[in-house]
Motif scaffolding. Structure first.
Motif, PDB file in Angstrom:
ATOM      1  N   ARG A 779     -20.498  -5.544   7.406  1.00  0.00           N
ATOM      2  CA  ARG A 779     -21.659  -6.010   7.269  1.00  0.00           C
ATOM      3  C   ARG A 779     -22.894  -5.976   6.345  1.00  0.00           C
ATOM      4  N   CYS A 780     -22.808  -4.353   5.553  1.00  0.00           N
ATOM      5  CA  CYS A 780     -23.906  -4.404   4.425  1.00  0.00           C
ATOM      6  C   CYS A 780     -22.468  -3.686   3.420  1.00  0.00           C
ATOM      7  N   GLY A 781     -22.511  -3.960   2.473  1.00  0.00           N
ATOM      8  CA  GLY A 781     -21.932  -3.130   1.088  1.00  0.00           C
ATOM      9  C   GLY A 781     -23.204  -1.985   0.795  1.00  0.00           C
ATOM     10  N   LEU A 782     -23.719  -2.110   0.823  1.00  0.00           N
ATOM     11  CA  LEU A 782     -25.066  -0.919   0.258  1.00  0.00           C
ATOM     12  C   LEU A 782     -24.924   0.412   1.304  1.00  0.00           C
ATOM     13  N   GLN A 783     -25.213  -0.731   2.329  1.00  0.00           N
ATOM     14  CA  GLN A 783     -25.291   1.082   4.110  1.00  0.00           C
ATOM     15  C   GLN A 783     -24.018   1.571   3.299  1.00  0.00           C
ATOM     16  N   TRP A 784     -23.419   1.181   4.017  1.00  0.00           N
ATOM     17  CA  TRP A 784     -21.694   1.300   3.295  1.00  0.00           C
ATOM     18  C   TRP A 784     -21.370   2.478   2.108  1.00  0.00           C
ATOM     19  N   THR A 990     -24.196  -4.705  -2.216  1.00  0.00           N
ATOM     20  CA  THR A 990     -25.158  -5.417  -2.261  1.00  0.00           C
ATOM     21  C   THR A 990     -25.431  -5.407  -0.736  1.00  0.00           C
ATOM     22  N   ALA A 991     -27.484  -5.256  -0.828  1.00  0.00           N
ATOM     23  CA  ALA A 991     -27.369  -4.914   0.458  1.00  0.00           C
ATOM     24  C   ALA A 991     -27.961  -6.311   1.444  1.00  0.00           C
ATOM     25  N   THR A 992     -27.516  -6.054   2.357  1.00  0.00           N
ATOM     26  CA  THR A 992     -27.705  -7.245   3.447  1.00  0.00           C
ATOM     27  C   THR A 992     -27.846  -7.294   5.147  1.00  0.00           C
ATOM     28  N   PRO A 993     -29.247  -7.124   4.574  1.00  0.00           N
ATOM     29  CA  PRO A 993     -30.159  -7.242   5.421  1.00  0.00           C
ATOM     30  C   PRO A 993     -29.422  -8.128   7.020  1.00  0.00           C
ATOM     31  N   GLY A 994     -29.100  -6.996   8.037  1.00  0.00           N
ATOM     32  CA  GLY A 994     -29.218  -8.291   9.141  1.00  0.00           C
ATOM     33  C   GLY A 994     -29.341  -7.317  10.491  1.00  0.00           C
ATOM     34  N   SER A 995     -28.615  -7.556  11.801  1.00  0.00           N
ATOM     35  CA  SER A 995     -28.787  -6.638  13.125  1.00  0.00           C
ATOM     36  C   SER A 995     -28.828  -5.040  12.575  1.00  0.00           C
ATOM     37  N   GLN A 996     -27.583  -4.960  11.946  1.00  0.00           N
ATOM     38  CA  GLN A 996     -28.044  -2.939  12.183  1.00  0.00           C
ATOM     39  C   GLN A 996     -28.948  -2.772  10.928  1.00  0.00           C
ATOM     40  N   CYS A 997     -30.377  -3.303  10.629  1.00  0.00           N
ATOM     41  CA  CYS A 997     -30.652  -2.625   9.544  1.00  0.00           C
ATOM     42  C   CYS A 997     -31.631  -1.838  10.802  1.00  0.00           C
ATOM     43  N   GLY A 998     -32.042  -2.491  11.830  1.00  0.00           N
ATOM     44  CA  GLY A 998     -32.712  -1.744  12.879  1.00  0.00           C
ATOM     45  C   GLY A 998     -32.655   0.267  13.090  1.00  0.00           C
ATOM     46  N   THR A 999     -30.936   0.320  12.782  1.00  0.00           N
ATOM     47  CA  THR A 999     -30.478   1.964  13.345  1.00  0.00           C
ATOM     48  C   THR A 999     -30.301   2.279  12.124  1.00  0.00           C
ATOM     49  N   CYS A1000     -30.741   1.699  10.655  1.00  0.00           N
ATOM     50  CA  CYS A1000     -29.704   1.744   9.318  1.00  0.00           C
ATOM     51  C   CYS A1000     -30.528   2.883   8.762  1.00  0.00           C
ATOM     52  N   GLN A1001     -29.508   4.576   8.849  1.00  0.00           N
ATOM     53  CA  GLN A1001     -30.443   5.616   8.360  1.00  0.00           C
ATOM     54  C   GLN A1001     -30.791   5.767   6.563  1.00  0.00           C
ATOM     55  N   SER A1005     -33.746   3.727   1.022  1.00  0.00           N
ATOM     56  CA  SER A1005     -33.478   4.372  -0.183  1.00  0.00           C
ATOM     57  C   SER A1005     -32.588   2.443  -0.077  1.00  0.00           C
ATOM     58  N   CYS A1006     -32.584   1.895   0.692  1.00  0.00           N
ATOM     59  CA  CYS A1006     -32.992  -0.142   0.409  1.00  0.00           C
ATOM     60  C   CYS A1006     -34.123  -0.767  -0.083  1.00  0.00           C
ATOM     61  N   PRO A1007     -33.499  -1.066  -0.901  1.00  0.00           N
ATOM     62  CA  PRO A1007     -34.806  -2.298  -1.603  1.00  0.00           C
ATOM     63  C   PRO A1007     -35.061  -3.188  -0.441  1.00  0.00           C
ATOM     64  N   ALA A1008     -33.621  -3.896  -0.186  1.00  0.00           N
ATOM     65  CA  ALA A1008     -34.354  -4.912   0.791  1.00  0.00           C
ATOM     66  C   ALA A1008     -35.541  -4.583   1.969  1.00  0.00           C
ATOM     67  N   GLN A1009     -35.901  -3.931   1.785  1.00  0.00           N
ATOM     68  CA  GLN A1009     -37.246  -2.764   2.939  1.00  0.00           C
ATOM     69  C   GLN A1009     -37.847  -2.000   2.712  1.00  0.00           C
ATOM     70  N   PRO A1010     -38.960  -2.567   2.871  1.00  0.00           N
ATOM     71  CA  PRO A1010     -40.058  -1.821   2.771  1.00  0.00           C
ATOM     72  C   PRO A1010     -40.348  -0.498   2.329  1.00  0.00           C
TER      73      PRO A1010
END
Ligand code: SF4
Length: 1015
Positions: A779-784, A990-1001, A1005-1010
């Motif tokens: 779902r998101c390599g950066l989150q991992w 890579t940051a891959t925004p998706g439904s998981q972003c809502g609860t991302c901890q 540190s994610c450039p895809a988020q404000p």
């Protein structure tokens, strides 16, 4: 240079002169000038003049002014308070007959005496006064003693003896006064015996007047050289002060000049009555000071509007004054929250200082209540506004650095007197204070460890009790690791206090041993020396602790026999900061944060009156309600004879305070209030700045601080206008040269080069892949990668419940729902959840999970699946990937095939299609076939997610993946694992925004988020 009306006062000669003037008309200047000119012209010697003021501060200011004006010294203090004059008369009287010098009974001494009297009544040692039922429960409390002391002192001031008080009580149906009369009699007898020569402050003026009346020789002596008495702030005269004055000037030969403003009385709650100033000596001429030298323009208009709401005492002519030549501006602002208000005030002060060059010491913030003072002080300091703490100190007991020591001292006193446990609330306070040093997460960790120990020992007490026990008896702490450090620190301080108390030490030694045991001296000193914001805080904390020792020293000086318990009672009972002799850093250039009463007699260029809220200002509650001390004063003096009149008096008194506050401003007056769900602005806001339409909210501009400026400039770099961009570049360059943080592009994360571009795992090195992370990675390599590198936050409660369910499933094996529920209940305390409905709700949720588990066991066994193992660690190499992890449950089914079950306790679940290509389940199947579970078999019978949490249907939901061999694409899992292993070993993620972003901890540190865009 005096104006015409001031000169007229100075030139006036006559037995009594009354001078009225609005604030800023120079009343105090004239008071000093009257004395100075009499001395200069030889009409009186300096020793023959007496300048009286209502408070010590006001007297000190007058003394400085008159000494500077005369340039010489006198043998007696030229300016003094009424009390100081009375005390001087009594001291001289004592000296002449060879008695010991009189001394003042302090508040704590009075409190101790009253406490002993009331305790004697309760113990039956003396007959108890007939207290009415309504106050019976309050008798042992400190508040009651405070009220009683207030009532008795008002009686003394008003010259009422016990019989008078009892008579008034019977006449006006106030049984509490009848009972208090009984105490007053005893109090007089006890103080006469136990403290000869000691006077109540309230009694001094009356005693001095009595003495002069009874002893004509003494009166003659006092009047011998006296030519002139000038009373400044005469609106603050109390009946007792007036009587002494009358005795002193009676018989002629002494000129009396009274100066004041009936609209500016701030001491009415202490018995001051502005009517005394304007109605006594009715035949005396009255002069008005007619020019304001402080307030001009709008400030004067606003002050006049406020004064119009004060009940007229002695005419309103003095309210009409010629404005000062300088302009005066008035603003009223409405903010959305108290925090926003404080930020706004800080912004205005910084703006005035930085942009308009107003020195800090020419600005003040006036606030009515203590609560708002604390917020304002914190925000002002945080925003870099130096605040003069000397004028707005907290009572010692409210200082954050002092509170834990007082709490521990109270605990130690309880222990010494036989208490076997501490109050958990106290213990939590201490653990999270500077003494314990724990934050919420550390506290929770400690609770959990203690609970675990308790369960291991077969107990079941809640964590609150265990915490309290651990601080009292450190036995359990020896079995814990670093998580117990806060409790060890608190225990050391408590033990030091208990030992010192058992050794019979006085309060100074007890406190010193506690302070030494805390070990805070060195770190606070080092932080204070480092400077900066933390240094400032440490500095203040050290000051506060010094204040505590100073309070203890003074207490011991005054009451040598008093115990540490008396000291504690005394400190906890202080509602206002006491005087202190501790040397503090000089206030220097700082903004004054003051109450209206403390602002009286002073002026500043810019004055902010903050927190002007309904219910706060005016505060229309009737004072002294329990024993009715204010009612007594009103009754005897004729003020506010009934409830309505009393309320009107309170309103006028409050308006006077507000009038004093707004008339401190020379150039600009800013009044602020908050409007939100819980707070409404006071009507005073509209009096100061009338508006035809509803007042709009004021927006808070960016803070005038360097970080605020840098942030704005950096935003301007992407502005559409080239001119704005160029301007921003230039200013940032200048700031960068001055080393301002964040101004230099070299400090901007987004512009930094990659620090390391090597792959995570070089070449063909094997890559560890945990089955449970394959789907996350997809779902998101950066989150991992961020989570794998420590980006996971502290564990959440829900996860803890899930872990507990997993643990029980493993420990108990396949059993029925009742056995699971009983075990859950037994282990529940281990989670350290505070007792209450939330904990009960979570327990019900966990029980529902284990019920679903039991149901599943039955269903699986019907289908021929049996449990072969649980919580099994596995590790198998499959190509470059090393698949490793723990599986929840291994089952063997029909035909000897092996199936892996993963227990899920969350609230979401994958769709059917997602289960078909679920990487975790696919990896489990590959592991079976790769030989990870050879003891149970080597052919995969599939894998499944068993949903036990809210994601389950009504009973249970098993989401099964078919065996790989039966899938249309039997190699899908092999390919996914190989790709994932390579990608996990790569150079970039890579940051891959998706439904998981809502609860991302790791959002921050994610450039895809404000939140993390600065990266
Ligand atoms: S916020 Fe979304 S895109 Fe960013 S790391 Fe988290 S999951 Fe990935």
């Amino acid at each position: 240079m005096l104006d015409a009306s001031q000169r007229a006062v100075v030139e006036h000669r006559g037995p009594v002169l009354r001078v009225l003037g609005a604030p800023g008309t120079g009343l105090s200047t004239v008071a000093v000038e009257v004395v100075a000119q009499r001395v200069e012209r030889g009409e009186a010697t300096a020793d023959g003049c007496l300048l009286l003021a209502p408070t010590r501060l006001a007297a000190a200011r007058l003394r400085d002014a008159v000494t500077a004006r005369l340039g010489g010294t006198t043998t007696t203090p030229l300016a003094r308070t009424h009390q100081s004059l009375g005390f001087g008369i009594l001291r001289e009287a004592a000296a002449l007959v060879g008695d010991p010098a009189p001394r003042l009974l302090s508040g704590p001494e009075q409190d101790v005496i009253l406490g002993e009297l009331l305790a004697g009544h309760a113990a039956g040692e003396s007959s108890a006064p007939p207290w009415p039922e309504s106050v019976q429960l309050a008798l042992p409390t400190r508040t009651f003693r405070g009220e009683l002391r207030d009532l008795l002192m008002r009686c003394v001031e008003l010259g009422l003896d016990p019989d008078d008080l009892a008579e008034l009580g019977r006449e006006h149906d106030r049984p509490e006064w009848v009972a208090a009369a009984h105490v007053l009699l005893e109090y007089d007898e006890v103080t006469a015996l136990s403290a000869p020569g000691a006077f109540d402050p309230a009694w001094i003026l009356g005693a001095a007047a009595d003495h002069l009346e009874d002893d004509p020789e003494a009166l003659d002596r006092w009047r011998a050289g006296l030519r002139l008495v000038v009373v400044d702030d005469a609106q603050e005269l109390t009946p007792a002060a007036l009587r002494l004055l009358q005795v002193l000037v009676a018989g002629g030969g002494v000129e009396l000049v009274l100066l004041g403003d009936p609209d500016a009385a701030t001491q009415t709650f202490r018995g001051a009555d502005p009517r005394l100033f304007v109605t006594t000596w009715p035949d005396a001429p009255t002069r008005l000071l007619s020019t304001s030298h402080r307030c001009g323009g709008e400030v004067l208009s606003a002050a006049t509007r406020v004064a119009a709401h004060v009940g007229v005492v002695g005419g309103a002519l003095h309210r009409q004054v010629t404005p000062a030549p300088q302009d005066g501006d008035v603003e009223a602002h409405l903010l959305r929250t108290a925090a926003q208000e404080a930020t706004y005030v800080a912004g205005r002060l910084r703006e005035a200082h930085l942009l308009h060059g107003v020195p800090w010491s020419r600005m003040a913030v006036v606030v009515r209540g203590g609560g708002r003072t604390a917020t304002l002080r914190r925000v002002l300091r945080g925003a870099g506004v130096p605040v003069d703490t000397a004028t707005a100190d907290l009572p010692v007991r409210d200082e954050a650095a002092v509170r834990p020591f007082l709490t521990l001292l109270r605990c130690a006193l309880d222990v010494v007197s036989g208490a076997e446990q501490l109050d958990p609330a106290d213990v939590v306070d201490v653990l999270t204070s500077p003494v314990g040093g724990a934050d919420a997460v550390q506290l929770r960790r400690l609770r959990r460890s203690l609970r675990r120990l308790e369960l291991d020992d077969g107990g079941g007490r809640p964590s609150d009790v265990l915490l309290a026990e651990a601080v009292l008896t450190p036995f359990p702490l020896g079995r814990l690791g670093p998580e117990a450090t806060p409790a060890r620190r608190a225990h050391r301080v408590l033990a030091a206090a208990v030992d010192a108390l058992r050794d019979g030490e006085g309060v100074e030694v007890v406190l010193w041993r506690m302070w030494s045991a805390s070990g805070l001296a060195a770190p606070w000193r080092d932080t204070a020396l480092d400077g900066g914001r933390n240094g400032g805080r440490a500095d203040r904390d050290l000051d506060a602790v010094l204040g505590l020792f100073d309070a203890a020293a003074r207490f011991v000086d005054r009451l040598p026999g008093a115990s540490p318990a008396d000291f504690l009672d005394h400190v906890l009972g202080q509602d206002v900061a006491g005087d202190t002799l501790v040397a503090r850093a000089p206030a220097g250039e700082s903004v004054a944060l003051v109450t209206p009463a403390a602002s009286a007699g002073l002026e500043w260029d810019l004055v902010v009156v903050a927190g002007v809220q309904e219910g706060v200002w005016p505060d229309l509650r009737l004072r002294g309600s329990l024993l009715g001390s204010t009612d007594l004063v009103d009754l005897v003096t004729g003020r506010g004879a009934d409830a309505r009149a009393a309320r009107a008096q309170v309103r006028h008194d409050e308006t006077r305070l507000f009038h004093v506050a707004v008339t401190r401003a020379r150039h600009r007056l800013v009044v602020t209030a908050v409007r939100c769900e819980d707070a409404q602005p006071s009507p005073f806001l509209d009096v100061v700045d009338p508006l035809a339409q509803p007042r709009p909210f004021t927006d808070v501009a960016r803070p005038l601080t360097l970080p605020g400026l840098v942030a704005e400039l950096r935003r301007s770099l992407v502005d559409a206008s080239p001119a704005v961009r160029a301007d921003a570049v230039q200013t940032l360059a200048r700031l960068a040269r001055e080393q301002v943080r964040g101004a230099d592009p070299a400090q901007w994360w987004a512009l930094r080069d990659t620090t390391d571009d090597r792959p995570r795992r070089a070449g063909d090195l094997p890559v560890r892949v945990s089955p449970s992370t394959i789907d996350h990675f997809g779902r998101c390599g950066l989150q991992w990668v961020l989570r794998a590198s420590g980006g996971d936050g502290p564990s959440m409660g829900a996860q803890d419940i899930g872990t507990l369910v997993h643990e029980i499933a493993h420990d108990l094996g396949d059993t029925d729902a009742a056995a699971y529920a009983a075990e859950l209940e037994r282990r529940w305390g281990r989670l350290g959840l505070p007792p209450g409905w939330l904990s009960r709700r979570d327990l019900a949720r966990a029980t529902a999970m284990t019920e679903r588990l039991a149901t599943y066991h039955r269903e699986a066994s019907v289908e021929g699946w049996r449990r072969a193992d649980a919580e099994v660690r596995m590790k198998v190499a499959l190509g470059r990937a090393v698949v490793s992890g723990t599986v929840d449950r291994v089952e063997v089914g029909p035909g000897g095939t092996v199936r892996i079950i993963d227990l899920k306790t969350g609230s979401s679940k994958p769709t059917k299609d997602e289960v078909r290509r679920n990487g975790q389940l696919g990896a489990y199947q590959l592991a079976i076939e790769g030989g990870a579970f050879t003891e149970h078999g080597g052919h995969s019978g599939g894998a499944a997610l068993l949903q036990l949490g809210r994601a389950a249907n009504r009973t249970t939901t098993l989401q099964a993946q078919v065996p790989l061999a039966l899938d249309d694409e039997p190699r899908w899992a092999h390919d996914l694992l190989a790709v994932t292993a390579d990608a996990m070993a790569a150079t970039s993620f890579t940051a891959t925004p998706g439904s998981q972003c809502g609860t991302c901890q790791v959002k921050d540190s994610c450039p895809a988020q404000p939140e993390g865009r600065q990266l």
